[in-house]
Design a protein around this motif. Structure first.
Motif, short mmCIF file in Angstrom:
data_model
loop_
_atom_site.label_atom_id
_atom_site.label_comp_id
_atom_site.label_asym_id
_atom_site.label_seq_id
_atom_site.Cartn_x
_atom_site.Cartn_y
_atom_site.Cartn_z
N THR A 158 19.37 -19.28 -33.05
CA THR A 158 19.84 -19.25 -31.62
C THR A 158 21.26 -19.88 -31.68
N GLY A 178 24.67 -17.66 -30.61
CA GLY A 178 25.29 -17.85 -29.68
C GLY A 178 26.92 -18.36 -30.22
N HIS A 179 27.05 -18.85 -31.10
CA HIS A 179 28.35 -19.31 -31.68
C HIS A 179 29.07 -17.79 -31.97
N LEU A 218 28.67 -15.15 -30.64
CA LEU A 218 28.98 -14.21 -29.68
C LEU A 218 30.30 -14.52 -28.74
N ARG A 219 30.73 -15.62 -29.06
CA ARG A 219 31.68 -16.18 -28.29
C ARG A 219 33.12 -15.30 -28.62
N VAL A 267 25.35 -17.55 -22.93
CA VAL A 267 25.71 -18.14 -24.38
C VAL A 267 25.90 -19.72 -24.26
N ASP A 268 26.49 -20.31 -23.42
CA ASP A 268 26.68 -21.56 -23.37
C ASP A 268 25.39 -22.40 -23.34
#
Length: 375
Positions: free
Chosen positions: A155, A159-160, A162-163, A203-204
């Motif tokens: 996860t 998330g990282h 996708l930034r 994402v955050d």
């Protein structure tokens, strides 16, 4: 050809100062998968326990130098061996005081000599099965924890990663209206920006969840003013449908120590919920109460009402019906992360909702989180 699964034998410790009794126990209890560890004294038994994991210990009470009760107290006194079940074997009297001393020393059972062989075999079988179940549950727990760690790592990495593409999409959407005057392009660019911002929020939240579950969430404390934080977040909502709908009042001293990024996210979530779910013509009331010497209390109120079934799950993760976003657009993590951020400071979030007063979220924060956490 599949490799055979090799299972280590289960150890049973037998302690008796009479060699014939040890030989009889070995003949009675030995079977495939079991290994008897024989000790002729308490000291020898302790040496065996230092290097072997034992499922059950059969201990004779009457032994020279160190009797069975003393040995049991030493076994119970060690973190490594205190969970071993102990069965006392004795030829002594059946007086209640004597038996009570055995149970007080940590025995799970008391058997008197001459021992009923069928009863002893049955008891040993039960404790061996319990030991096997315990080991199996421990292995399953280890595997589950490993899977959870891998899931949280996935996860966080997802998330990282996708930034970067998200930032490209948002920047491209900002540039599109500058390249043409076509009205449809401007509308499309606005929709792309709105969707990208919503995805960035998701994402955050995923990154926040990974931080919470991994235990890496440590607030970076600095002096702050809670009233100023509330007004800064309110300014972000001012304009459009939220125009002039937020009323902020403050009493007492609003100063304290906090992680401003975490607290701002908490306030943003509470205000976003209040604006989204409150009545459109009614204002959202934010009250900052700094009257107490050790804490600051912030309430966010609107005229909306939360159904009773949703109140029970309001702060649970992945609860779409309890999140600030409608129609399942969000991840259902907003209020969960808000509560965890507050708890990381030693604070708390509570909610009350009824038809007469509407809905009120109350955020209570200590002025000095270090002292609150230490307490």
């Amino acid at each position: 050809m599949k490799n055979a699964v090799v299972t280590a034998p289960i150890n049973i410790l037998v302690v008796d100062d009479v060699q014939q009794n040890l030989t009889a126990a070995e003949a009675l209890l030995t079977r495939p998968g079991l290994r008897l560890l024989k000790a002729g004294s308490g000291a020898e038994a302790l040496e065996l326990l230092l290097v072997n994991e034992v499922a059950l210990a059969l201990i004779d009470v009457q032994m020279p130098n160190m009797d069975g009760f003393e040995l049991a107290e030493l076994i119970r006194g060690s973190e490594r061996t205190r969970a071993i079940p102990l069965i006392f074997l004795t030829a002594a009297t059946r007086e209640p005081a004597y038996t009570f001393r055995g149970y007080e020393a940590g025995a799970v059972d008391f058997m008197f000599k001459p021992v009923d062989s069928l009863a002893l075999v049955s008891k040993v079988k039960v404790f061996v099965e319990l030991y096997q179940q315990k080991k199996q549950m421990s292995a399953q727990l280890d595997e589950l924890q490993r899977s959870l760690r891998l899931n949280e790592m996935f996860t966080a990495v997802l998330g990282h990663d996708l930034r970067t593409p998200l930032s490209v999409v948002m920047n491209g959407a900002m540039l599109l209206p500058m390249m043409t005057d076509h009205p449809k392009v401007a509308v499309t660019a606005q929709r792309i920006q709105s969707s990208a911002r919503r995805m960035a929020q998701m994402v955050d939240q995923l990154l926040d969840l990974a931080r919470i579950r991994s235990g890496a969430m440590q607030p970076r404390l600095q002096p702050a003013n809670y009233e100023a934080l509330c007004r800064a977040i309110a300014d972000e909502f001012q304009g459009g449908e939220a125009q002039a709908r937020i009323a902020i009042g403050c009493s007492g001293d609003a100063a304290g120590l906090c992680d401003t990024a975490m607290v701002s996210q908490v306030l943003s979530n509470l205000l976003g919920n209040a604006l989204l779910h409150g009545e459109a013509e009614q204002e959202v009331r934010v009250a900052v109460d700094g009257g107490a010497p050790g804490q600051v209390r912030i309430s966010v109120a609107n005229r909306g009402v939360i159904p009773a079934p949703q109140l029970a799950c309001l702060f649970e993760p992945y609860q779409h019906g309890c999140d600030s976003r409608k129609s399942g657009q969000g991840l259902g993590l907003g209020l969960y992360t808000a509560r965890m951020f507050a708890q990381a400071h030693g604070g708390a979030i509570a909610v009350q909702s009824d038809a007469q007063r509407g809905t009120v979220f109350t955020l209570t924060m200590p002025r000095k989180p270090q002292e609150a956490n230490a307490a």
